[in-house]
Scaffold this active site. Structure first.
Site, mmCIF file in Angstrom:
data_model
loop_
_atom_site.group_PDB
_atom_site.id
_atom_site.type_symbol
_atom_site.label_atom_id
_atom_site.label_comp_id
_atom_site.label_asym_id
_atom_site.label_seq_id
_atom_site.Cartn_x
_atom_site.Cartn_y
_atom_site.Cartn_z
ATOM 1 N N ASP A 140 5.717 4.069 5.112
ATOM 2 C CA ASP A 140 6.911 3.041 5.926
ATOM 3 C C ASP A 140 7.049 1.797 5.221
ATOM 4 O OD1 ASP A 140 4.053 2.540 6.374
ATOM 5 O OD2 ASP A 140 4.770 1.912 8.687
ATOM 6 N N HIS A 141 6.065 1.638 3.296
ATOM 7 C CA HIS A 141 6.281 0.442 2.704
ATOM 8 C C HIS A 141 6.579 0.571 1.557
ATOM 9 C CE1 HIS A 141 3.838 -1.989 5.815
ATOM 10 N NE2 HIS A 141 2.955 -0.924 6.109
ATOM 11 N N ASP B 93 -0.320 -3.896 6.193
ATOM 12 C CA ASP B 93 -0.662 -3.341 7.479
ATOM 13 C C ASP B 93 -1.856 -4.152 7.256
ATOM 14 O OD1 ASP B 93 1.400 -2.190 7.917
ATOM 15 O OD2 ASP B 93 0.353 -0.209 8.604
ATOM 16 N N HIS C 149 -7.542 -1.982 5.240
ATOM 17 C CA HIS C 149 -6.849 -0.526 6.196
ATOM 18 C C HIS C 149 -7.705 0.315 6.017
ATOM 19 C CE1 HIS C 149 -3.439 1.023 8.327
ATOM 20 N NE2 HIS C 149 -3.006 0.867 7.071
ATOM 21 N N HIS D 53 5.959 -5.734 12.507
ATOM 22 C CA HIS D 53 5.560 -3.966 12.327
ATOM 23 C C HIS D 53 5.521 -3.418 13.737
ATOM 24 C CE1 HIS D 53 2.304 -0.902 11.055
ATOM 25 N NE2 HIS D 53 3.644 -0.672 9.875
ATOM 26 N N HIS E 67 0.630 -1.135 -0.299
ATOM 27 C CA HIS E 67 0.089 -0.131 -0.066
ATOM 28 C C HIS E 67 0.850 1.338 -0.378
ATOM 29 C CE1 HIS E 67 0.573 -0.663 4.284
ATOM 30 N NE2 HIS E 67 0.326 0.733 4.210
ATOM 31 N N HIS F 289 1.341 3.902 1.895
ATOM 32 C CA HIS F 289 1.731 4.242 2.866
ATOM 33 C C HIS F 289 3.265 4.437 3.465
ATOM 34 C CE1 HIS F 289 -1.600 3.938 5.830
ATOM 35 N NE2 HIS F 289 -2.343 5.126 4.744
#
Length: 302
Positions: free
Chosen positions: A64-65, A210, A140, A268, A60, A62
């Protein structure tokens, strides 16, 4: 099959931990799963050859990914990459990456392909003669997928003792591996069932990050060998996990139990906790075979 954890913490990078990224080596393929900041450095620390990465799977959008993706794509260019690169991720990822390349006056000397995902059902995103990869729709705050990786074991194991008893030439070995019978010089047909054993059981790995607690994924991940499931919080912060649409260690373990998976890998983690051992302790009250992801840790998924 081998899993290398490059980063496994939530939110922002720290001097001693990294956000999410993984390498899965399966059937001589090297897949990068998510690509947070710091991924390139972690790849070098783990001595993963950049040139072997031909498929990247982004769960996805976001940061941090996937905030490390543009840097990795640019480094591939600097290293004079020639192989095609395939990026599998949510709709919008192509626009983001191409805009960054355009704004910086950069280019790739290799073919860059984007396979954008929109389906809310599980779909096949990659398949060849040895591996198949399917999405795992997750719940999510934005559109998110996990990924299910499965070997294709179609080659049977040779029964060398029987083959030698019949004095069968090596030229027939490949035919036997793929289910063929063998006809001897005297016309006798030796069935494949005598000449070989069934293929080894396929190995499977499911990556889920997530997501909030969501039992709808259970049929997709049923009986997998290893499940990586996010566990951002402990049960003491359950209200926060619900608000942010993340999972607790106990919830991840509950999914593992109900899906009858063989092993659970937690990751995570929120950086608010002093020790990740607390996640393992909590999960083990529900599910026995719990492992902790740690930056740089390797899991031989045998």
């Amino acid at each position: 099959m081998k899993l290398t954890i490059l980063g496994c913490y939530a939110a922002t990078p720290r001097t001693f931990s990294n956000p999410t990224s993984q390498i899965l080596e399966i059937k001589n393929r090297v897949f990068l799963i998510d690509c947070a900041e710091g991924t390139q450095v972690q790849l070098r620390k783990s001595k993963i050859k950049f040139s072997k990465i031909n498929h990247i799977f982004i769960s996805h959008l976001h940061g941090d990914h996937f905030y490390g993706l543009i840097g990795l794509i640019s480094t591939f260019m600097l290293l004079n990459r020639e192989n095609d690169l395939h990026v599998h991720g949510p709709k919008g990822i192509k626009e983001i990456i191409l805009l960054q390349l355009k704004a910086s006056g950069s280019y790739t000397g290799y073919n860059l392909y984007f396979h954008e995902l929109e389906s809310t059902e599980s779909v096949t995103v990659f398949e060849d003669e040895k591996v198949i990869v399917k999405t795992i729709p997750l719940s999510h705050r934005i559109y998110t997928n996990g990924f299910l990786f499965q070997e294709k074991n179609i080659e049977r194991k040779l029964n060398i003792e029987t083959i030698e008893n019949y004095n069968i030439d090596k030229v027939y070995f490949n035919k036997i591996k793929f289910g063929g019978d063998v006809t001897l010089d005297n016309g006798t047909v030796i069935p494949n069932s005598e000449l070989s054993f069934p293929p080894l059981p396929v190995k499977t790995y499911a990556y889920c990050s997530d997501t909030k607690y969501d039992e709808s994924i259970i049929p997709i991940i049923q009986n997998v060998d290893y499940l990586y499931h996010e566990s951002t919080f402990l049960e003491s912060e359950a209200p926060l996990s619900e608000k942010t649409m993340h999972s607790t260690a106990k919830q991840a373990a509950t999914i593992a139990l109900k899906a009858k998976v063989k092993n659970l890998i937690l990751g995570h983690y929120s950086t608010r906790y002093s020790s990740i051992e607390m996640f393992k302790n909590e999960a083990e009250t529900i599910f026995p075979n719990v492992h902790l992801a740690e930056d740089g840790k390797e899991f031989p998924l045998d």
